[in-house]
Design an enzyme around this catalytic site. Structure first.
Site, PDB file in Angstrom:
ATOM      1  N   LYS A 186      20.152 -48.998  -2.797  1.00 19.37           N
ATOM      2  CA  LYS A 186      18.891 -48.645  -3.451  1.00 19.37           C
ATOM      3  C   LYS A 186      19.086 -48.385  -4.943  1.00 19.37           C
ATOM      4  CE  LYS A 186      18.332 -45.062  -0.887  1.00 19.37           C
ATOM      5  NZ  LYS A 186      19.629 -45.201  -0.213  1.00 19.37           N
ATOM      6  N   CYS A 210      22.811 -48.759  12.641  1.00 14.62           N
ATOM      7  CA  CYS A 210      21.679 -49.544  13.129  1.00 14.62           C
ATOM      8  C   CYS A 210      20.904 -48.687  14.130  1.00 14.62           C
ATOM      9  CB  CYS A 210      22.168 -50.838  13.783  1.00 14.62           C
ATOM     10  SG  CYS A 210      23.066 -50.561  15.332  1.00 14.62           S
ATOM     11  N   GLU A 248      16.352 -41.277  -6.236  1.00 13.21           N
ATOM     12  CA  GLU A 248      16.392 -40.197  -5.239  1.00 13.21           C
ATOM     13  C   GLU A 248      15.021 -39.549  -5.053  1.00 13.21           C
ATOM     14  OE1 GLU A 248      18.874 -40.060  -3.385  1.00 13.21           O
ATOM     15  OE2 GLU A 248      20.601 -40.741  -4.535  1.00 13.21           O
ATOM     16  N   ALA A 249      14.013 -40.397  -4.872  1.00 12.66           N
ATOM     17  CA  ALA A 249      12.621 -39.932  -4.772  1.00 12.66           C
ATOM     18  C   ALA A 249      12.405 -38.942  -3.636  1.00 12.66           C
ATOM     19  CB  ALA A 249      11.694 -41.135  -4.593  1.00 12.66           C
ATOM     20  N   GLY A 287      15.472 -47.417   1.921  1.00 15.76           N
ATOM     21  CA  GLY A 287      16.432 -47.770   2.951  1.00 15.76           C
ATOM     22  C   GLY A 287      17.329 -46.583   3.245  1.00 15.76           C
ATOM     23  N   SER A 288      18.366 -46.830   4.007  1.00 10.65           N
ATOM     24  CA  SER A 288      19.298 -45.766   4.393  1.00 10.65           C
ATOM     25  C   SER A 288      20.295 -45.489   3.269  1.00 10.65           C
ATOM     26  CB  SER A 288      20.064 -46.187   5.644  1.00 10.65           C
ATOM     27  OG  SER A 288      20.947 -47.253   5.327  1.00 10.65           O
ATOM     28  N   CYS A 317      22.971 -47.886  17.488  1.00  7.32           N
ATOM     29  CA  CYS A 317      24.068 -46.925  17.318  1.00  7.32           C
ATOM     30  C   CYS A 317      23.556 -45.553  16.887  1.00  7.32           C
ATOM     31  CB  CYS A 317      25.074 -47.459  16.317  1.00  7.32           C
ATOM     32  SG  CYS A 317      25.966 -48.921  16.911  1.00  7.32           S
ATOM     33  N   PHE A 351      23.754 -45.734   1.447  1.00  4.59           N
ATOM     34  CA  PHE A 351      24.735 -46.812   1.272  1.00  4.59           C
ATOM     35  C   PHE A 351      24.123 -48.206   1.428  1.00  4.59           C
ATOM     36  CE2 PHE A 351      26.762 -43.149   3.416  1.00  4.59           C
ATOM     37  CZ  PHE A 351      27.425 -42.628   2.317  1.00  4.59           C
TER      38      PHE A 351
END
EC number: 2.7.1.21
Length: 194
Positions: A29, A184, A96-97, A23-24, A187, A26
């Site tokens: 993860k 998103c 942090e792959a 995911g992004s 934005c 924040f």
């Protein structure tokens, strides 16, 4: 040919699996990785955690989430170093792959084929919204993929992009809230050139 239940259990027990949490920035993860690793520890399984040596934002030898949860880890220079784990290890966690080399999917496959549950967390896209490092390839070979979402800092919708607010153009820029914010799709693309 159908497998008998006993034969299936025996085959299933001899192979591990690969799980990807992506995911992004924040989006939680690392928090989810720590939660899964703690559950494995509670089950008294032997665990090993790795992080890229270059990531020293919070601590040199701990994986630390934005919520300040932490778990000890081993910083490594490259993914091949993870193959030196002990034979008793049941679960391997990798944070942090996206900062690891392109050998990471092969390393994870090797570990899983030895019967190890491999749990990997990382960004799936870079700040330009493009696939990032080995994570997309890991997603393709994983048995389980969990895509987590942050909250868009502009409108409050579910965020899947890491928008860079710093002026730097290089792909690799370690940073936090001073460099990035989750956004998103609307934005993210509204405020950048495609």
């Amino acid at each position: 040919m159908l497998f008998s239940e006993d034969r299936f259990r025996q085959r299933d027990a001899s192979y591990g699996s690969i799980e990807v949490i992506c995911g992004s920035m924040f989006s939680g993860k690392t928090e989810e990785l720590i939660r899964r690793m703690r559950r494995a520890q509670f089950a008294k399984l032997s665990v090993e955690l790795f992080k890229p040596k270059i990531d020293t934002r919070y601590h040199d030898t701990y994986i630390i989430s934005h919520d300040s949860n932490s778990i000890p880890s081993l910083p490594v220079e490259n993914s091949l170093a993870m193959l030196a784990i002990g034979s008793e290890t049941s679960v391997v966690g990798i944070d942090e792959a996206q900062f690891f080399d392109e050998n990471l999917p092969d390393v994870c496959t090797t570990l899983a084929n030895k019967g190890i549950r491999v749990i990997v967390a990382g960004l799936d896209m870079d700040f330009k919204g493009r696939p990032f490092g080995p994570v997309p390839n890991l997603m393709a070979i994983a048995e389980h993929v969990t895509k987590v979402h942050a909250v868009c800092m502009r409108c409050g919708a579910p965020a899947t992009y890491s928008y860079r607010i710093a002026a730097a153009e290089q792909q690799l820029l370690l940073g936090e809230k001073e460099h990035y914010e989750p956004r998103c799709r609307a934005c993210f693309f509204q405020h950048r050139e495609v």
